[in-house]
Design a protein around this motif. Structure first.
Motif, PDB file in Angstrom:
ATOM      1  N   CYS A 302       0.843  -1.212   0.000  1.00 30.67           N
ATOM      2  CA  CYS A 302       0.000   0.000   0.000  1.00 30.67           C
ATOM      3  C   CYS A 302       0.868   1.248   0.000  1.00 30.67           C
ATOM      4  N   ASP A 303       0.389   2.270  -0.708  1.00 26.09           N
ATOM      5  CA  ASP A 303       1.086   3.557  -0.764  1.00 26.09           C
ATOM      6  C   ASP A 303       0.035   4.672  -0.676  1.00 26.09           C
ATOM      7  N   PHE A 304      -0.041   5.318   0.492  1.00 30.32           N
ATOM      8  CA  PHE A 304      -0.998   6.402   0.703  1.00 30.32           C
ATOM      9  C   PHE A 304      -0.244   7.721   0.795  1.00 30.32           C
ATOM     10  N   ASP A 305      -0.760   8.732   0.101  1.00 31.91           N
ATOM     11  CA  ASP A 305      -0.132  10.059   0.121  1.00 31.91           C
ATOM     12  C   ASP A 305      -1.223  11.112   0.259  1.00 31.91           C
ATOM     13  N   LEU A 306      -1.347  11.670   1.461  1.00 33.83           N
ATOM     14  CA  LEU A 306      -2.362  12.691   1.729  1.00 33.83           C
ATOM     15  C   LEU A 306      -1.693  13.900   2.368  1.00 33.83           C
ATOM     16  N   PRO A 307      -1.576  15.026   1.634  1.00 30.71           N
ATOM     17  CA  PRO A 307      -0.999  16.246   2.223  1.00 30.71           C
ATOM     18  C   PRO A 307      -1.809  16.706   3.433  1.00 30.71           C
ATOM     19  N   GLU A 308      -1.120  17.254   4.391  1.00 28.07           N
ATOM     20  CA  GLU A 308      -1.780  17.655   5.643  1.00 28.07           C
ATOM     21  C   GLU A 308      -2.854  18.703   5.413  1.00 28.07           C
ATOM     22  N   LYS A 329      -8.892  -6.713  -6.981  1.00 24.82           N
ATOM     23  CA  LYS A 329      -9.455  -7.821  -7.744  1.00 24.82           C
ATOM     24  C   LYS A 329      -8.718  -8.051  -9.056  1.00 24.82           C
ATOM     25  N   TYR A 330      -8.382  -6.979  -9.771  1.00 24.18           N
ATOM     26  CA  TYR A 330      -7.848  -7.141 -11.120  1.00 24.18           C
ATOM     27  C   TYR A 330      -6.333  -6.946 -11.197  1.00 24.18           C
ATOM     28  N   ALA A 331      -5.727  -6.564 -10.074  1.00 28.69           N
ATOM     29  CA  ALA A 331      -4.269  -6.406 -10.095  1.00 28.69           C
ATOM     30  C   ALA A 331      -3.598  -7.381  -9.129  1.00 28.69           C
ATOM     31  N   VAL A 332      -3.958  -7.285  -7.851  1.00 25.55           N
ATOM     32  CA  VAL A 332      -3.273  -8.107  -6.843  1.00 25.55           C
ATOM     33  C   VAL A 332      -3.612  -9.586  -7.021  1.00 25.55           C
ATOM     34  N   SER A 333      -4.895  -9.911  -7.108  1.00 27.79           N
ATOM     35  CA  SER A 333      -5.285 -11.318  -7.169  1.00 27.79           C
ATOM     36  C   SER A 333      -5.007 -11.954  -8.538  1.00 27.79           C
ATOM     37  N   ALA A 334      -4.699 -11.129  -9.546  1.00 29.52           N
ATOM     38  CA  ALA A 334      -4.509 -11.661 -10.894  1.00 29.52           C
ATOM     39  C   ALA A 334      -3.076 -12.098 -11.170  1.00 29.52           C
ATOM     40  N   VAL A 335      -2.122 -11.767 -10.296  1.00 32.57           N
ATOM     41  CA  VAL A 335      -0.711 -12.100 -10.537  1.00 32.57           C
ATOM     42  C   VAL A 335      -0.111 -12.718  -9.274  1.00 32.57           C
ATOM     43  N   ASN A 336       1.073 -13.310  -9.424  1.00 37.37           N
ATOM     44  CA  ASN A 336       1.771 -13.914  -8.285  1.00 37.37           C
ATOM     45  C   ASN A 336       3.006 -13.112  -7.900  1.00 37.37           C
ATOM     46  N   ARG A 337       2.970 -11.834  -8.072  1.00 34.04           N
ATOM     47  CA  ARG A 337       4.075 -10.955  -7.707  1.00 34.04           C
ATOM     48  C   ARG A 337       3.560  -9.807  -6.849  1.00 34.04           C
ATOM     49  N   GLU A 338       4.475  -9.029  -6.374  1.00 37.76           N
ATOM     50  CA  GLU A 338       4.082  -7.870  -5.569  1.00 37.76           C
ATOM     51  C   GLU A 338       3.409  -6.820  -6.457  1.00 37.76           C
ATOM     52  N   VAL A 339       2.334  -6.265  -5.909  1.00 37.76           N
ATOM     53  CA  VAL A 339       1.606  -5.189  -6.598  1.00 37.76           C
ATOM     54  C   VAL A 339       1.398  -4.048  -5.607  1.00 37.76           C
ATOM     55  N   THR A 340       1.718  -2.874  -6.047  1.00 37.92           N
ATOM     56  CA  THR A 340       1.547  -1.691  -5.194  1.00 37.92           C
ATOM     57  C   THR A 340       0.284  -0.941  -5.598  1.00 37.92           C
ATOM     58  N   ILE A 341      -0.583  -0.726  -4.616  1.00 39.11           N
ATOM     59  CA  ILE A 341      -1.781   0.091  -4.828  1.00 39.11           C
ATOM     60  C   ILE A 341      -1.526   1.457  -4.200  1.00 39.11           C
ATOM     61  N   SER A 342      -1.637   2.489  -5.024  1.00 36.72           N
ATOM     62  CA  SER A 342      -1.360   3.859  -4.568  1.00 36.72           C
ATOM     63  C   SER A 342      -2.656   4.655  -4.504  1.00 36.72           C
ATOM     64  N   VAL A 343      -2.857   5.339  -3.395  1.00 38.96           N
ATOM     65  CA  VAL A 343      -3.996   6.246  -3.222  1.00 38.96           C
ATOM     66  C   VAL A 343      -3.421   7.602  -2.838  1.00 38.96           C
ATOM     67  N   LYS A 344      -3.572   8.587  -3.730  1.00 38.54           N
ATOM     68  CA  LYS A 344      -2.921   9.873  -3.521  1.00 38.54           C
ATOM     69  C   LYS A 344      -3.906  11.016  -3.759  1.00 38.54           C
TER      70      LYS A 344
END
Length: 413
Positions: A302-308, A329-344
């Motif tokens: 996980c990668d979260f970026d929220l300015p104060e 569903k379509y990124a993490v569960s679809a592959v067998n490698r690390e996947v980073t989800i970013s919310v910014k």
């Protein structure tokens, strides 16, 4: 209960407005009649009888007050027809104003009957006329016809006069009807004004009801869209929890249950149609990804970026849930490698820009329908909340998939 509310919501003209309109009407009448009285008596060669004018003025004031009270009575009767068709209102005004006008005419007759003779004599004296009334009440003027020479030097010259009828004796009801006719048209003029005011208040009430209906419909739409999120997520999470239990991973299952409890306590705390602080929305998605991390401990990053300065920006509750869920569903569960989800989040030209992206394989072929439902939910909720003042883009990019929303930046909810 609904009928009582409907009765309370019936539009009507406030009494203060009604009374003000009546006061303006009769005050204008009083002023114009008083000016007319002064103008008609004015003569530069003859002094004005101010005492007579004063006597007439206070009597006129009493009649005006009586007319105001009787107009209030007319309003009380016309109110019974507020909900009727216009032609019924007009017909009611035409008939109901007649007895009211007669009552005003009677009040005017009583107020001025004892001053009429005084006024006639003042008028005669002013213009050098000989006015009198005979036994029948007819108004006569004595006019000189010819001079008669004296019969002897000791006698004076005499003048023969002839009485000329000016006005026949008016009956009491004739006087009252003459006065009432003028007041009748004044009452009809006020009734027309009242109907115009009533139409205006009814139109504004209809606009308010329409706005309330629109707000209620929008709130219902927002609730519906919001409630589409929770059951879908719960279904997926319970499936994952079942899989953990069946494979004997009790510790991870317990951790997921605890995180689920925190997630739902957090997500259900707010009213479905209300906005939440962006910080709370980010915290909610962090809880969701913590739950999913139990399923994918070695793959989900996980990668979260929220300015104060954007923490208190307002967004619809759980607006990011379908987007983050699609990434799982379509990124993490679809592959067998690390996947980073970013919310910014960031601010651009007084707009709040939120991006949800992942470095997975994108949307696989054949699953675009399911992916589109979640995206359509987000778009519908944003448009229901902000109207057309939103931009939502979602597309693959080099190295993954990204969805970006641009909405008005509000800090105070």
């Amino acid at each position: 209960m609904n009928s009582s509310k409907a009765k309370q919501a019936r539009p009507s003209v406030p009494f203060r407005t009604v009374l003000f309109s009546m006061a303006v009407l009769w005050a204008t009448y009083f002023i114009l009649i008083t000016i007319r009285s002064f103008v008609m008596e004015y003569d530069a060669a003859v002094p004005m009888d101010y005492q007579l004018q004063l006597d007439m003025m206070w009597r006129r004031a009493l009649v005006t007050i009586a007319a105001l009270i009787m107009t209030i009575a007319l309003w009380g009767l016309l109110r019974l027809f507020d909900r009727r068709a216009l032609w019924i209102k007009v017909t009611a005004a035409i008939f109901l104003a007649l007895p009211i006008a007669m009552a005003i005419g009677k009040a005017n007759h009583l107020a001025f009957q004892d001053i009429q003779k005084v006024a006639e004599q003042k008028y005669a004296k002013k213009f050098g006329l000989s006015l009198r009334r005979d036994e029948s009440g007819n108004l006569l003027v004595d006019l000189p016809v010819r001079r008669v020479a004296p019969a002897s030097p000791t006698e004076e010259e005499t003048v023969e006069t002839e009485s000329v009828l000016i006005a026949p004796a008016p009956g009491m009801w004739q006087q009252i009807i003459d006065i009432a006719l003028g007041r009748y048209f004044l009452l009809l003029a006020w009734a027309s004004l009242y109907f115009a005011l009533l139409a205006g208040y009814q139109a504004r009430a209809a606009e308010r009801r329409e706005q309330e209906f629109r707000s209620a419909a929008k709130a219902a739409e927002l609730r519906s869209l919001r409630y589409q999120v929770n059951p879908h997520f719960l279904f997926n999470t319970l499936n994952s929890l079942s899989a953990l239990v069946m494979t004997g991973k009790s510790e991870r299952a317990e951790r997921m249950i605890q995180t689920m409890s925190r997630f739902y306590r957090h997500s259900l705390a707010d009213e479905p149609t209300s906005d939440v602080a962006l910080k709370d929305e980010f915290d909610l998605q962090q809880l969701y990804l913590d739950i999913e991390a139990v399923r994918f401990p070695d793959r989900l990053i996980c990668d979260f970026d929220l300015p104060e300065d954007l923490e208190e920006a307002r967004v619809p509750g759980m607006i990011l849930q379908p987007l983050v869920e699609n990434s799982v569903k379509y990124a993490v569960s679809a592959v067998n490698r690390e996947v980073t989800i970013s919310v910014k989040a960031r601010e651009e030209f007084d707009r709040l820009v939120i991006t949800v992206s992942d470095d997975g394989p994108g949307v696989p072929a054949g699953v675009s329908h399911g992916f589109g439902i979640g995206l359509a939910n987000v778009r519908d909720r944003l448009e229901a909340r902000f109207g057309g003042d939103v931009v939502l883009t979602s597309a693959p990019y080099e190295g993954g998939y990204r969805t970006e929303m641009r909405i008005p930046l509000t800090q105070n909810g």
